[in-house]
Each structure stands twice: as C-alpha cells, then as structure tokens.
Design a protein around this motif. Structure first.
Motif, PDB file in Angstrom:
ATOM      1  N   TRP A  56       4.495  -1.124  10.697  1.00  0.00           N
ATOM      2  CA  TRP A  56       6.096  -1.535  10.745  1.00  0.00           C
ATOM      3  C   TRP A  56       6.870  -0.178  11.029  1.00  0.00           C
ATOM      4  CZ3 TRP A  56       3.034  -1.431   6.422  1.00  0.00           C
ATOM      5  CH2 TRP A  56       2.931  -0.612   5.517  1.00  0.00           C
ATOM      6  N   ALA A  57       7.915  -0.256  11.175  1.00  0.00           N
ATOM      7  CA  ALA A  57       8.941   0.971  11.646  1.00  0.00           C
ATOM      8  C   ALA A  57       9.015   1.885  10.542  1.00  0.00           C
ATOM      9  CB  ALA A  57      10.449   0.387  11.864  1.00  0.00           C
ATOM     10  N   GLY A  58       8.533   3.093  11.053  1.00  0.00           N
ATOM     11  CA  GLY A  58       8.538   4.050  10.164  1.00  0.00           C
ATOM     12  C   GLY A  58       7.199   4.575   9.381  1.00  0.00           C
ATOM     13  N   SER A  59       6.147   3.611   9.628  1.00  0.00           N
ATOM     14  CA  SER A  59       5.086   3.623   8.899  1.00  0.00           C
ATOM     15  C   SER A  59       3.971   4.790   9.605  1.00  0.00           C
ATOM     16  CB  SER A  59       4.224   2.311   8.898  1.00  0.00           C
ATOM     17  OG  SER A  59       3.042   2.391   8.489  1.00  0.00           O
TER      18      SER A  59
END
Length: 102
Positions: A56-59
């Motif tokens: 996911w975004a920023g993972s």
C-alpha cells in the motif's frame, strides 16, 4: 521377509494399484511444487519490479514478501495433502494387501 513373500506382494493386484496411485499423486504434487517455486524464481529473474511494488502507499513491505511466503506455505500445504492421502487411501490399500497375504 522372504523372497517368496516379496514376490507375493508384488503380484497382488492391489499392490499394482497402490504403486500406480501413489506414483501419480507424488508426480502431481512434485509438478505443483516446481510450478510454484520456479514460477517465483522466474518472476524474480525476469520481472523483479513486479515484486518490488509496495503493498500500500508508504508501505515498506512489498508484494514479494507475501508471494515468497506463499511459496514456502505451499510446500507445507502440499506435504499435508500427501500425508492426509497417505494415511487414508494408501494405508487402507497396504492393510488390505497385508490381510490378504496372511
């Protein structure tokens, strides 16, 4: 075990069935494991960026982690499937052969 008892076992029709079924099942599971493992290796070799996508975004965790874990887990699952069938159908055939030859 004497040579006569070995010959009696190998001539038994259920023995041929047991060997055929067990061999076919083992090859199917072997093929599946090769498919999982070498499929993963081919993705790593030819499309590594597809595994580098974050979950996911920023993972920090990428898609490659769960995919790699699924390869490992599939080995345990396939082993469990083999053990389940070996303890069921294959053991029943073996016991039938033993009982017939007593």
């Amino acid at each position: 075990m004497t040579i006569d008892s070995v010959e009696a076992i190998t001539r038994h029709p259920l023995y041929a069935e047991l060997v055929t079924k067990r061999k076919r099942f083992a090859w199917i599971l072997t093929f599946l494991m090769f498919l999982f493992y070498y499929g993963f290796i081919m993705i790593v070799a030819y499309a590594p960026k597809s595994l580098a996508v974050p979950l996911w975004a920023g993972s920090v965790t990428t898609v490659g982690i769960p995919v790699g874990l699924s390869v490992i887990i599939s080995a345990f699952v396939l082993t469990g499937i083999y053990v389940y069938r070996a303890n069921g159908e294959f053991d029943r055939l073996t016991k039938s052969i033993q009982e017939d030859l007593r």
